[in-house]
Design a protein around this motif. Structure first.
Motif, short mmCIF file in Angstrom:
data_model
loop_
_atom_site.label_atom_id
_atom_site.label_comp_id
_atom_site.label_asym_id
_atom_site.label_seq_id
_atom_site.Cartn_x
_atom_site.Cartn_y
_atom_site.Cartn_z
N THR A 202 0.83 -1.21 0.00
CA THR A 202 0.00 0.00 0.00
C THR A 202 0.86 1.25 0.00
O THR A 202 0.64 2.19 -0.77
N VAL A 203 1.86 1.28 0.88
CA VAL A 203 2.76 2.44 0.95
C VAL A 203 3.53 2.59 -0.36
O VAL A 203 3.72 3.71 -0.86
N ALA A 204 3.97 1.48 -0.94
CA ALA A 204 4.71 1.54 -2.19
C ALA A 204 3.87 2.14 -3.31
O ALA A 204 4.36 2.94 -4.12
N ILE A 205 2.59 1.78 -3.36
CA ILE A 205 1.70 2.33 -4.38
C ILE A 205 1.54 3.84 -4.20
O ILE A 205 1.64 4.62 -5.17
N ILE A 206 1.30 4.27 -2.96
CA ILE A 206 1.11 5.70 -2.70
C ILE A 206 2.37 6.49 -3.03
O ILE A 206 2.31 7.53 -3.70
N VAL A 207 3.51 5.99 -2.60
CA VAL A 207 4.77 6.71 -2.83
C VAL A 207 5.11 6.72 -4.32
O VAL A 207 5.59 7.73 -4.85
N PHE A 208 4.86 5.61 -5.01
CA PHE A 208 5.15 5.56 -6.44
C PHE A 208 4.31 6.58 -7.20
O PHE A 208 4.83 7.30 -8.07
N LEU A 209 3.03 6.66 -6.89
CA LEU A 209 2.16 7.61 -7.57
C LEU A 209 2.57 9.05 -7.26
O LEU A 209 2.59 9.91 -8.15
N ASN A 210 2.90 9.31 -5.99
CA ASN A 210 3.35 10.66 -5.63
C ASN A 210 4.64 11.04 -6.35
O ASN A 210 4.79 12.18 -6.82
N SER A 211 5.56 10.11 -6.44
CA SER A 211 6.85 10.39 -7.08
C SER A 211 6.67 10.57 -8.59
O SER A 211 7.33 11.42 -9.21
N TRP A 212 5.82 9.76 -9.19
CA TRP A 212 5.60 9.86 -10.63
C TRP A 212 4.99 11.22 -10.99
O TRP A 212 5.35 11.82 -11.99
N ASN A 213 4.06 11.69 -10.15
CA ASN A 213 3.37 12.94 -10.43
C ASN A 213 4.13 14.17 -9.93
O ASN A 213 3.67 15.30 -10.16
N GLU A 214 5.23 13.97 -9.24
CA GLU A 214 5.96 15.10 -8.64
C GLU A 214 6.48 16.05 -9.72
O GLU A 214 7.05 15.62 -10.72
N PHE A 215 6.26 17.33 -9.49
CA PHE A 215 6.73 18.34 -10.44
C PHE A 215 7.68 19.34 -9.80
O PHE A 215 8.75 19.64 -10.34
N LEU A 216 7.33 19.88 -8.61
CA LEU A 216 8.11 20.95 -8.02
C LEU A 216 9.55 20.51 -7.71
O LEU A 216 10.51 21.21 -8.05
N ILE A 217 9.69 19.35 -7.08
CA ILE A 217 11.02 18.87 -6.70
C ILE A 217 11.84 18.50 -7.94
O ILE A 217 13.02 18.86 -8.06
N THR A 218 11.22 17.79 -8.87
CA THR A 218 11.96 17.36 -10.06
C THR A 218 12.35 18.55 -10.93
O THR A 218 13.44 18.57 -11.51
N SER A 219 11.48 19.55 -11.03
CA SER A 219 11.82 20.72 -11.83
C SER A 219 12.94 21.53 -11.19
O SER A 219 13.64 22.28 -11.88
N THR A 220 13.12 21.40 -9.88
CA THR A 220 14.17 22.13 -9.18
C THR A 220 15.51 21.41 -9.24
O THR A 220 16.55 22.04 -9.47
N PHE A 221 15.48 20.09 -9.05
CA PHE A 221 16.74 19.35 -8.90
C PHE A 221 17.14 18.55 -10.13
O PHE A 221 18.29 18.14 -10.22
N GLN A 222 16.22 18.28 -11.04
CA GLN A 222 16.55 17.49 -12.23
C GLN A 222 16.74 18.43 -13.41
O GLN A 222 15.82 18.69 -14.19
N LYS A 223 17.94 18.97 -13.56
CA LYS A 223 18.25 19.89 -14.63
C LYS A 223 18.88 19.15 -15.80
O LYS A 223 19.60 18.18 -15.62
N GLY A 224 18.59 19.64 -17.00
CA GLY A 224 19.19 19.04 -18.19
C GLY A 224 18.21 18.13 -18.92
O GLY A 224 17.38 17.46 -18.30
N ARG A 225 18.31 18.09 -20.24
CA ARG A 225 17.39 17.29 -21.04
C ARG A 225 17.56 15.79 -20.80
O ARG A 225 16.62 15.03 -20.93
N ASP A 226 18.76 15.36 -20.44
CA ASP A 226 18.98 13.94 -20.17
C ASP A 226 18.38 13.51 -18.84
O ASP A 226 18.25 12.31 -18.59
N ASN A 227 18.05 14.45 -17.97
CA ASN A 227 17.48 14.13 -16.65
C ASN A 227 15.99 14.42 -16.57
O ASN A 227 15.42 14.41 -15.49
N VAL A 228 15.36 14.68 -17.71
CA VAL A 228 13.95 15.04 -17.71
C VAL A 228 13.10 13.84 -17.29
O VAL A 228 13.42 12.68 -17.60
N THR A 229 12.02 14.09 -16.55
CA THR A 229 11.05 13.07 -16.19
C THR A 229 9.81 13.23 -17.07
O THR A 229 9.75 14.13 -17.91
N MET A 230 8.82 12.39 -16.86
CA MET A 230 7.61 12.46 -17.67
C MET A 230 6.90 13.81 -17.49
O MET A 230 6.45 14.42 -18.46
#
Length: 281
Positions: A202-230
């Motif tokens: 249950t926790v894995a499902i919740i965390v996976f969905l939250n991480s997949w949909n995350e935008f603010l953190i990924t846009s801040t720390f994942q810089k560069g076209r090779d590090n882009v997420t969905m």
């Protein structure tokens, strides 16, 4: 006559509850259906009437969206980031949950209050100092480092859910293991952890969905076209494909479809884990 009057509100309340649930389902599903329908339509048809059905199934929108959003790289990166976050969260949350549920910790109520406060504090307060530290250490764009940040965000809720699940496991099981000569680590690894499996899923499902949909953190720390997420790949389409609503709808479908399928496949484990963990609190 009195029994009839006393029992009559029950069907009415049940009907109202069912009507509310049907309305909630429609509110959640209709936007997804609207996106799915418009993925096969050209831009002009979407602008003219977004509610109309497509006259043909044209998959060119998907091809443009896949290239424009760099979803080939984003899919791998999102899976890598979400998987890292899930593993770190499960390891830390399971250990903390067992300690809080089984050990007599002085001031555990203060720890609980701290976790409650942590769920209410906006992450924006920590973004600048975190980014400063990550930049100085050269960790910007590192998936493991970004996964640590996402893990810290998801840990309070994960610990609360797993703690409730551990409390529902009888303590007599721990005592029997100790009587057989098992130490604390062996009891956790071979006894409690397998019994916690529904809660962990249950926790894995919740965390996976939250991480997949995350935008603010990924846009801040994942810089560069090779590090882009969905999510970042879809955002990059906003400028280039702003006048191509067909490609934008196809990109939204590519972004949402994997998590919808994932949840539909895992919903049985999610419901069973939530209901099992709700026995005690």
């Amino acid at each position: 006559m009195a029994d009839t009057v006393r029992q009559s509100p029950r069907p009415i309340s049940r009907t109202l509850a069912n009507a509310f649930l049907v309305g909630a389902v429609l509110i959640a599903v209709l936007p997804l259906l609207l996106v799915a329908v418009n993925t096969f339509k050209p831009h002009a048809s979407i602008v003219a009437n977004p509610l109309s059905l497509p006259t043909s199934f044209d998959f060119s929108n998907f091809a443009r969206a896949w290239r424009g959003g760099n979803f080939g790289v984003g899919l791998v990166n999102s899976l890598l980031l979400s998987g890292t976050t899930v593993v770190l969260t499960l390891v830390c949350a399971s250990l903390a949950a067992v300690a809080l549920a089984r050990q007599h910790i002085a001031g555990w109520k203060l720890v609980t209050i701290y976790f409650l406060c942590a769920t209410t504090v906006p992450i924006q307060l920590f973004l600048f100092p975190l980014y400063f530290v990550f930049a100085r250490l050269g960790l910007v764009g590192n998936f493991a480092a970004t996964g640590v940040v996402l893990t810290a965000i998801n840990l309070p809720v994960a610990i609360f859910l797993l703690r409730a699940y551990v409390i529902s496991i009888p303590r007599e099981i721990d005592d029997a293991a100790f009587m057989d000569g098992a130490n604390s680590w062996q009891t956790f690894r071979y006894i409690l952890l397998p019994l916690m499996q529904p809660g962990l899923i249950t926790v894995a499902i919740i965390v996976f969905l939250n991480s997949w949909n995350e935008f603010l953190i990924t846009s801040t720390f994942q810089k560069g076209r090779d590090n882009v997420t969905m999510t970042l790949g879809y955002l990059s389409m906003n400028g280039t494909y702003a006048t191509d609503q067909g490609a934008m709808m196809a990109g939204a479908f590519i972004l949402v479809a994997p998590i919808v399928v994932f949840f539909l496949v895992m919903q049985r484990y999610f419901v069973s884990g939530m209901s099992a963990g709700a026995v005690k609190g």
